[in-house]
Design a protein around this motif. Structure first.
Motif, PDB file in Angstrom:
ATOM      1  N   GLN A  61      -2.463   6.918  10.409  1.00  0.00           N
ATOM      2  CA  GLN A  61      -3.015   5.705  11.011  1.00  0.00           C
ATOM      3  C   GLN A  61      -4.375   5.361  10.418  1.00  0.00           C
ATOM      4  O   GLN A  61      -4.656   4.198  10.103  1.00  0.00           O
ATOM      5  CB  GLN A  61      -3.127   5.860  12.529  1.00  0.00           C
ATOM      6  N   LEU A  62      -5.221   6.365  10.246  1.00  0.00           N
ATOM      7  CA  LEU A  62      -6.535   6.146   9.650  1.00  0.00           C
ATOM      8  C   LEU A  62      -6.417   5.703   8.197  1.00  0.00           C
ATOM      9  O   LEU A  62      -7.157   4.819   7.746  1.00  0.00           O
ATOM     10  CB  LEU A  62      -7.394   7.416   9.763  1.00  0.00           C
ATOM     11  N   THR A  63      -5.479   6.302   7.460  1.00  0.00           N
ATOM     12  CA  THR A  63      -5.286   5.943   6.056  1.00  0.00           C
ATOM     13  C   THR A  63      -4.855   4.485   5.923  1.00  0.00           C
ATOM     14  O   THR A  63      -5.385   3.739   5.087  1.00  0.00           O
ATOM     15  CB  THR A  63      -4.244   6.875   5.392  1.00  0.00           C
ATOM     16  N   LEU A  64      -3.897   4.075   6.739  1.00  0.00           N
ATOM     17  CA  LEU A  64      -3.435   2.683   6.684  1.00  0.00           C
ATOM     18  C   LEU A  64      -4.567   1.726   7.048  1.00  0.00           C
ATOM     19  O   LEU A  64      -4.760   0.705   6.368  1.00  0.00           O
ATOM     20  CB  LEU A  64      -2.235   2.472   7.616  1.00  0.00           C
ATOM     21  N   LEU A  81      -2.801  -4.058  -1.502  1.00  0.00           N
ATOM     22  CA  LEU A  81      -1.713  -3.299  -2.110  1.00  0.00           C
ATOM     23  C   LEU A  81      -0.518  -3.398  -1.168  1.00  0.00           C
ATOM     24  O   LEU A  81      -0.230  -2.471  -0.411  1.00  0.00           O
ATOM     25  CB  LEU A  81      -2.143  -1.853  -2.348  1.00  0.00           C
ATOM     26  N   THR A  82       0.177  -4.533  -1.208  1.00  0.00           N
ATOM     27  CA  THR A  82       1.190  -4.845  -0.208  1.00  0.00           C
ATOM     28  C   THR A  82       2.356  -3.860  -0.199  1.00  0.00           C
ATOM     29  O   THR A  82       2.872  -3.550   0.873  1.00  0.00           O
ATOM     30  CB  THR A  82       1.709  -6.290  -0.383  1.00  0.00           C
ATOM     31  N   LEU A 119       3.173   2.505   4.036  1.00  0.00           N
ATOM     32  CA  LEU A 119       2.347   3.158   5.060  1.00  0.00           C
ATOM     33  C   LEU A 119       2.645   2.622   6.456  1.00  0.00           C
ATOM     34  O   LEU A 119       2.620   3.376   7.431  1.00  0.00           O
ATOM     35  CB  LEU A 119       0.863   3.009   4.733  1.00  0.00           C
ATOM     36  N   ILE A 120       2.934   1.333   6.565  1.00  0.00           N
ATOM     37  CA  ILE A 120       3.296   0.769   7.869  1.00  0.00           C
ATOM     38  C   ILE A 120       4.559   1.451   8.380  1.00  0.00           C
ATOM     39  O   ILE A 120       4.625   1.868   9.543  1.00  0.00           O
ATOM     40  CB  ILE A 120       3.466  -0.764   7.781  1.00  0.00           C
ATOM     41  N   ALA A 121       5.549   1.591   7.510  1.00  0.00           N
ATOM     42  CA  ALA A 121       6.791   2.274   7.902  1.00  0.00           C
ATOM     43  C   ALA A 121       6.516   3.728   8.264  1.00  0.00           C
ATOM     44  O   ALA A 121       7.054   4.242   9.256  1.00  0.00           O
ATOM     45  CB  ALA A 121       7.820   2.187   6.778  1.00  0.00           C
ATOM     46  N   SER A 122       5.674   4.386   7.490  1.00  0.00           N
ATOM     47  CA  SER A 122       5.331   5.788   7.762  1.00  0.00           C
ATOM     48  C   SER A 122       4.591   5.927   9.085  1.00  0.00           C
ATOM     49  O   SER A 122       4.888   6.818   9.884  1.00  0.00           O
ATOM     50  CB  SER A 122       4.474   6.360   6.636  1.00  0.00           C
ATOM     51  N   VAL A 123       3.603   5.061   9.313  1.00  0.00           N
ATOM     52  CA  VAL A 123       2.829   5.117  10.556  1.00  0.00           C
ATOM     53  C   VAL A 123       3.740   4.861  11.757  1.00  0.00           C
ATOM     54  O   VAL A 123       3.650   5.559  12.767  1.00  0.00           O
ATOM     55  CB  VAL A 123       1.639   4.124  10.521  1.00  0.00           C
ATOM     56  N   ALA A 124       4.628   3.879  11.641  1.00  0.00           N
ATOM     57  CA  ALA A 124       5.547   3.595  12.745  1.00  0.00           C
ATOM     58  C   ALA A 124       6.436   4.799  13.030  1.00  0.00           C
ATOM     59  O   ALA A 124       6.586   5.218  14.185  1.00  0.00           O
ATOM     60  CB  ALA A 124       6.393   2.367  12.421  1.00  0.00           C
TER      61      ALA A 124
END
Length: 182
Positions: A133-136, A150-151, A157-162
């Motif tokens: 979450q912090l990285t994203l 960097l879309t 990262l959005i998918a990973s965080v979710a």
């Protein structure tokens, strides 16, 4: 006297992180992206520093055990909600992050209310989730601060965080159910 001050240093650093949160949110709200990025990075460094000091010099405390996750959650929730309101992060992701933390706090509260207090300890799933979450958030703020997004990486990262947020919530829910079993 100095040793007492040093013993409290991790907690002072954590309190500093709590103070930095509204500063970052104001900067994000004003679209001062560079300022927000650097305040956010400073808050992240403070998180690493207070943890390192506490562990290295055996300065863990009950207060720190409560303040540190509170500071983390305050920072993360505030950043994601603000970014979502401004359209810079997915609204559904902010809702998911808030829901997970509300689920955890609610479970702990119900446990205490029912006279079955649960010891609050960060699970490895939670630590990995918080790091993601912090990285994203840093990637989004950095992209806004320096004029590039960097879309593809953000999407991953959005998918990973979710995924990690759901997995972490599931772990805590399972541990809570096991704890509350008769």
């Amino acid at each position: 006297m100095a040793s007492r001050w040093f013993a409290s240093l991790p907690n002072f650093i954590t309190l500093g992180r709590l103070v930095l949160t509204p500063v970052a949110i104001v900067m994000i709200s004003e679209e001062n992206w560079r300022g927000a990025f650097f305040v956010f990075v400073l808050a992240g460094v403070s998180d690493a520093l207070d943890g390192w000091l506490a562990k290295t010099y055996n300065l863990q405390s009950e207060l720190g055990a409560v303040l540190d996750p509170l500071a983390d959650k305050t920072l993360i929730i505030s950043i994601y909600v603000t970014l979502a309101i401004l359209g810079e992060a997915p609204v559904w992701l902010a809702i998911l992050i808030v829901f997970r933390d509300a689920l955890i706090v609610g479970g702990v509260s119900v446990s205490w209310f029912m006279g079955r207090p649960i010891k609050v300890r960060p699970h490895i799933a939670s630590k990995i989730t918080t790091a993601a979450q912090l990285t994203l958030a840093a990637l989004i703020l950095g992209g806004l601060a320096f004029g590039f997004r960097l879309t593809v990486l953000e999407g991953l990262l959005i998918a990973s965080v979710a995924t990690l947020t759901i997995a972490s919530a599931s772990v805590y829910l399972l541990l809570w159910v096991q704890h509350m079993r008769p």
